[in-house]
Design an enzyme around this catalytic site. Structure first.
Site, short mmCIF file in Angstrom:
data_model
loop_
_atom_site.label_atom_id
_atom_site.label_comp_id
_atom_site.label_asym_id
_atom_site.label_seq_id
_atom_site.Cartn_x
_atom_site.Cartn_y
_atom_site.Cartn_z
CG HIS A 137 -4.51 -8.20 -7.45
ND1 HIS A 137 -4.05 -7.02 -7.99
CD2 HIS A 137 -3.77 -8.39 -6.32
CE1 HIS A 137 -3.09 -6.53 -7.24
NE2 HIS A 137 -2.91 -7.34 -6.21
CD GLU A 138 -5.40 -10.35 -3.36
OE1 GLU A 138 -4.32 -10.85 -2.97
OE2 GLU A 138 -5.63 -9.13 -3.37
CG HIS A 141 -0.45 -11.62 -4.77
ND1 HIS A 141 0.64 -10.99 -5.33
CD2 HIS A 141 -1.32 -10.63 -4.44
CE1 HIS A 141 0.44 -9.68 -5.33
NE2 HIS A 141 -0.74 -9.44 -4.80
#
Length: 235
Positions: A137-138, A141
């Protein structure tokens, strides 16, 4: 002068006294250990010191496990390895030093900062799989930041990256949604992605005014949900 019988009696008595002293010390140590194990019978000061010690031990244990899982996932997780490769292709070099394990509050399991890298919330992971999903998820980003030069003060930019991260990381997997208490028969994935994106965008101080997170996620959702880069499809 003591005769041999008296000396023997004195020696026996002395040895017996030493044995009793050792037994008493063992018993005292056992009682003290039991108090610290159970927390019972402690004074307020002892209890505070006990709680501080336990908290430090727990934090150290969580940090050690987080780093162990991080290293294992970097070596063996197909999704993490894939993201590492594509982040480098996007122009950013990343290694395990960019993943920092720290304790967090209950509002998150990870975070991304352009200045400091990726935060892994060591006290929030339910399993190694949970940590893997958080890392991916990170990393979405980070990929977006490297490839598209995201302005994180721009609510539309932030919303688009949150939609992509929630959709592509596995964060909205069926079993995870069931554990959260959410279940629908149609478009469950899309519903989860919207909800998770709104929650994350609302925590951005530039987008925290009422209604902004909902509006920006709705505005970018269709185009950003369809964009699965660097994956060929939703992971």
């Amino acid at each position: 002068m003591l005769n041999s019988s008296a000396k023997a009696e004195e020696t026996t008595t002395h040895t017996s006294d030493n044995a009793i002293d050792r037994d008493e010390l063992k018993f005292e140590r056992w009682c003290r250990s039991l108090k610290y194990i159970t927390g019972l019978g402690l004074t307020e000061q002892e209890r505070e010191l006990y709680n501080q010690k336990r908290a430090k031990e727990l934090e150290a244990s969580q940090c050690k496990k987080c780093k162990k899982w991080r290293d294992e996932l970097i070596r063996s997780s197909p999704a993490v390895i894939f993201m590492l490769q594509n982040i480098e292709k996007a122009g950013c070099k990343i290694s395990k030093k960019h993943f920092a394990c720290h304790p967090c509050d209950t509002t998150r399991s990870g975070g991304f900062s352009p200045e400091f890298g990726i935060l892994l919330c060591q006290n929030r992971f339910l399993s190694k799989k949970h940590q893997e999903i958080t890392m991916v998820h990170e990393m979405v980003h980070l990929y977006d930041h490297c490839r598209f030069k995201i302005d994180w003060t721009n609510c539309l930019h932030h919303a688009c990256s949150e939609v992509r991260a929630a959709s592509l990381s596995g964060d909205c997997g069926w079993t995870r949604e069931i554990r959260r208490g959410f279940f629908t028969f149609t478009k469950q994935h899309q519903t989860c992605v919207k909800r998770r994106a709104i929650l994350s965008v609302s925590q951005n101080s530039h987008c925290s005014a009422p209604g902004i997170a909902e509006r920006t996620v709705a505005e970018v959702f269709e185009s950003c949900f369809r964009d699965t880069q660097p994956f060929d499809e939703i992971y």
